[in-house]
Scaffold this motif. Sequence first.
Motif, PDB file in Angstrom:
ATOM      1  N   SER A 183       0.805  -1.223   0.000  1.00  0.00           N
ATOM      2  CA  SER A 183       0.000   0.000   0.000  1.00  0.00           C
ATOM      3  C   SER A 183       0.839   1.275   0.000  1.00  0.00           C
ATOM      4  CB  SER A 183      -0.945   0.017   1.202  1.00  0.00           C
ATOM      5  OG  SER A 183      -1.807  -1.089   1.187  1.00  0.00           O
ATOM      6  N   ILE A 184       1.901   1.309   0.843  1.00  0.00           N
ATOM      7  CA  ILE A 184       2.643   2.566   0.993  1.00  0.00           C
ATOM      8  C   ILE A 184       4.150   2.443   0.757  1.00  0.00           C
ATOM      9  CG2 ILE A 184       0.968   3.684   2.500  1.00  0.00           C
ATOM     10  CD1 ILE A 184       2.466   2.708   4.892  1.00  0.00           C
ATOM     11  N   GLY A 185       4.684   1.214   0.584  1.00  0.00           N
ATOM     12  CA  GLY A 185       6.085   1.055   0.216  1.00  0.00           C
ATOM     13  C   GLY A 185       7.017   0.744   1.373  1.00  0.00           C
ATOM     14  N   VAL A 186       8.200   0.234   1.019  1.00  0.00           N
ATOM     15  CA  VAL A 186       9.170  -0.219   2.021  1.00  0.00           C
ATOM     16  C   VAL A 186       9.791   0.936   2.802  1.00  0.00           C
ATOM     17  CG1 VAL A 186      11.194  -0.183   0.479  1.00  0.00           C
ATOM     18  CG2 VAL A 186      11.079  -1.843   2.354  1.00  0.00           C
ATOM     19  N   GLU A 187       9.780   2.161   2.235  1.00  0.00           N
ATOM     20  CA  GLU A 187      10.351   3.296   2.952  1.00  0.00           C
ATOM     21  C   GLU A 187       9.625   3.538   4.275  1.00  0.00           C
ATOM     22  OE1 GLU A 187       9.605   3.336  -0.239  1.00  0.00           O
ATOM     23  OE2 GLU A 187      11.528   3.670  -1.265  1.00  0.00           O
ATOM     24  N   TYR A 188       8.321   3.323   4.266  1.00  0.00           N
ATOM     25  CA  TYR A 188       7.557   3.503   5.506  1.00  0.00           C
ATOM     26  C   TYR A 188       7.932   2.473   6.562  1.00  0.00           C
ATOM     27  CZ  TYR A 188       4.467   7.218   3.883  1.00  0.00           C
ATOM     28  OH  TYR A 188       3.973   8.438   3.464  1.00  0.00           O
ATOM     29  N   LEU A 189       8.338   1.283   6.102  1.00  0.00           N
ATOM     30  CA  LEU A 189       8.822   0.285   7.057  1.00  0.00           C
ATOM     31  C   LEU A 189      10.107   0.767   7.715  1.00  0.00           C
ATOM     32  CD1 LEU A 189       8.329  -3.098   5.144  1.00  0.00           C
ATOM     33  CD2 LEU A 189       6.858  -2.075   6.881  1.00  0.00           C
ATOM     34  N   GLY A 190      10.954   1.420   6.924  1.00  0.00           N
ATOM     35  CA  GLY A 190      12.188   1.976   7.466  1.00  0.00           C
ATOM     36  C   GLY A 190      11.908   3.062   8.491  1.00  0.00           C
ATOM     37  N   ILE A 191      10.986   3.961   8.154  1.00  0.00           N
ATOM     38  CA  ILE A 191      10.592   5.025   9.090  1.00  0.00           C
ATOM     39  C   ILE A 191      10.011   4.418  10.366  1.00  0.00           C
ATOM     40  CG2 ILE A 191       8.879   6.843   9.474  1.00  0.00           C
ATOM     41  CD1 ILE A 191      11.126   7.886   7.882  1.00  0.00           C
TER      42      ILE A 191
ATOM     43  N   TYR B 101      18.783  14.366  10.390  1.00  0.00           N
ATOM     44  CA  TYR B 101      20.142  13.832  10.226  1.00  0.00           C
ATOM     45  C   TYR B 101      20.201  12.310  10.403  1.00  0.00           C
ATOM     46  CZ  TYR B 101      21.279  18.780  10.766  1.00  0.00           C
ATOM     47  OH  TYR B 101      21.339  20.145  10.629  1.00  0.00           O
ATOM     48  N   LEU B 102      19.129  11.741  10.937  1.00  0.00           N
ATOM     49  CA  LEU B 102      19.089  10.295  11.181  1.00  0.00           C
ATOM     50  C   LEU B 102      18.433   9.530  10.038  1.00  0.00           C
ATOM     51  CD1 LEU B 102      17.969  10.323  14.932  1.00  0.00           C
ATOM     52  CD2 LEU B 102      20.291  10.000  14.044  1.00  0.00           C
ATOM     53  N   MET B 103      17.952  10.256   9.006  1.00  0.00           N
ATOM     54  CA  MET B 103      17.194   9.605   7.938  1.00  0.00           C
ATOM     55  C   MET B 103      17.831   9.880   6.579  1.00  0.00           C
ATOM     56  SD  MET B 103      13.263  10.204   9.264  1.00  0.00           S
ATOM     57  CE  MET B 103      13.404  11.997   9.291  1.00  0.00           C
ATOM     58  N   LYS B 104      18.852   9.122   6.230  1.00  0.00           N
ATOM     59  CA  LYS B 104      19.534   9.295   4.958  1.00  0.00           C
ATOM     60  C   LYS B 104      18.642   8.826   3.810  1.00  0.00           C
ATOM     61  CE  LYS B 104      23.876   8.215   2.590  1.00  0.00           C
ATOM     62  NZ  LYS B 104      25.162   7.477   2.657  1.00  0.00           N
ATOM     63  N   ASP B 105      18.582   9.637   2.767  1.00  0.00           N
ATOM     64  CA  ASP B 105      17.790   9.334   1.566  1.00  0.00           C
ATOM     65  C   ASP B 105      16.311   9.147   1.883  1.00  0.00           C
ATOM     66  OD1 ASP B 105      20.185   9.359   0.144  1.00  0.00           O
ATOM     67  OD2 ASP B 105      20.490   7.213   0.375  1.00  0.00           O
ATOM     68  N   ASN B 106      15.798   9.911   2.827  1.00  0.00           N
ATOM     69  CA  ASN B 106      14.395   9.791   3.199  1.00  0.00           C
ATOM     70  C   ASN B 106      13.487  10.454   2.164  1.00  0.00           C
ATOM     71  OD1 ASN B 106      12.006   9.463   4.726  1.00  0.00           O
ATOM     72  ND2 ASN B 106      12.245  11.520   5.569  1.00  0.00           N
ATOM     73  N   THR B 107      12.485   9.720   1.707  1.00  0.00           N
ATOM     74  CA  THR B 107      11.521  10.269   0.747  1.00  0.00           C
ATOM     75  C   THR B 107      10.103  10.292   1.312  1.00  0.00           C
ATOM     76  OG1 THR B 107      11.200   8.063  -0.224  1.00  0.00           O
ATOM     77  CG2 THR B 107      12.898   9.474  -1.228  1.00  0.00           C
ATOM     78  N   VAL B 108       9.975   9.958   2.585  1.00  0.00           N
ATOM     79  CA  VAL B 108       8.655   9.883   3.218  1.00  0.00           C
ATOM     80  C   VAL B 108       8.207  11.267   3.679  1.00  0.00           C
ATOM     81  CG1 VAL B 108       7.348   8.948   5.159  1.00  0.00           C
ATOM     82  CG2 VAL B 108       8.976   7.497   3.936  1.00  0.00           C
ATOM     83  N   GLU B 109       7.025  11.650   3.280  1.00  0.00           N
ATOM     84  CA  GLU B 109       6.464  12.915   3.736  1.00  0.00           C
ATOM     85  C   GLU B 109       5.896  12.761   5.152  1.00  0.00           C
ATOM     86  OE1 GLU B 109       3.546  14.134   0.950  1.00  0.00           O
ATOM     87  OE2 GLU B 109       4.962  14.373  -0.719  1.00  0.00           O
TER      88      GLU B 109
END
Length: 520
Positions: A34-42, A111-119
Amino acid sequence: MRTKKSAINIITAFISQFVLILLGFVSRKVMIDSIGVEYLGINGLMSNILTILSLAESGIGTAMVYALYKPLAKKDIPKIKGLMNFYKNTYRTLAVLTALVGLSILPFLKYLMKDNTVENSITIYLLFLFSSVCSYLYSYKISMNNADQNKYLSTIFNTVTQILVLILKVLILYLTKNYILFLSIDIASTLIKNFIFSKMMDKRYPYLREKVTEKLDKETKDSLYTNIKALFIGKIGYIISVSSDNLVISSRISIKTVGLYSNYTTITSAVSGFVGIFISSISASIGNLLAEESKEKVYDIYKTTEFINFWLYFFSSICIFCLAETFISLWIGEQFIMGEGVVLLIVLNFFISGIMAPIDSVKCAAGLYKPDRYVTIIASIVNFIISMVLAKPLGISGVFIGTLVSTLLFSFWIKPVIVYKHIFKRGILEYFKRILFQTSITFIMGAICLFIGESLFFEHTILNLLCKLALCIIIPNIIFISIYFKTDEFKYVYNVIVLLIKKFKNRNCGTLIDIKDSSC
């Protein structure tokens, strides 16, 4: 009664764990789609930050359970009321402190979220923080319930509510793809269920609603402050060590890699949730045992506990090592596989921390917090340095190597030495010989099963997964039984199983803790 409660705790926890794990895997699958693996990282990163913030609570919950063992066993109601009033006020103060510290971290979050694309990362963090703060409001009553060996009550209650909430959350995420709403439902449900459970505890222990007329004596307060201080110092290192992996991965590699890794931690957490039920469900009984029985009986029970715990981690480690890649591929897709080298390091950390659980349980149940309070801090610093240095050249494997090396250098041998010296009053050499042998046969069996499985069932299909699972069940356990079937521990476990069957038939036999005193 002590053993009956342990058995009930274990059975209810197993059922609960199975249902929640199944729903958890479904939830994660829906989240990725639904929302992608980036959200799992967040999600993983925020959880770790809040775990570090929980340092404020570190020591209080454990010291509380330990301090309640004797008053509950002796039904010393004035003492129980005094302790509960102390904890209530302490937890309310901690809730305020956690909120203030959590808000102070906001400027440094990026500074703790490298390459973060999550709004909406800030909003997500604030929701996590609010959830953490709210969790302190009724924690003291849940801890009392567990100290009284009634963990099954909170387990049943949590299972029912979490099933309903998970189903609702999955539906919301699937239909709206709104992660903020997903988290909001989680927070609201946590507040409601904690309030309801608090009322249930008031009904079960009506004296908790009565006015506290007696203050805690100086000796009790001094003991509490000493234990809390020692636990706090010790927990600093432990929490930082556990939480630093995701922080290093997110800051040195990428937030997406945290999401990929979190799929594997979902598996290991699910498995450790199952095998850890055995230790966690009898921990209060061990504390009760230490308060009432001889050191010889405690050691006798410990050896049996250690044997069962090893058997569980022996089998589960082999299964994770041999099945993880196929399972990940079938569950969420081949693109989420991280490779056998990463899996090996994850399993090594899982196995070593797992076989230390009985030692940790006895150490905590005995209130032995002070001797190694600085060890975990040193270990966490070593872990962080090694992980940061190796993260760039070796990637995520370097982070796991840091965790493994720091564990082996410190906690792995220091904790057993303390327990054997102060509690068992025995030499430690026998323990390390046993652990070395256990570790060796685990990874020999793991290598054999992996080789056979990959040679015969190399494609990622459901049929091959089941064939590999059968392989992991049959070969290691046949070898295990052939090695241990003549030992006292194996005979003891066999007799326990036989007597448990009789117990459920006759309703009048003892179980694990009291089995040797049973007349059945």
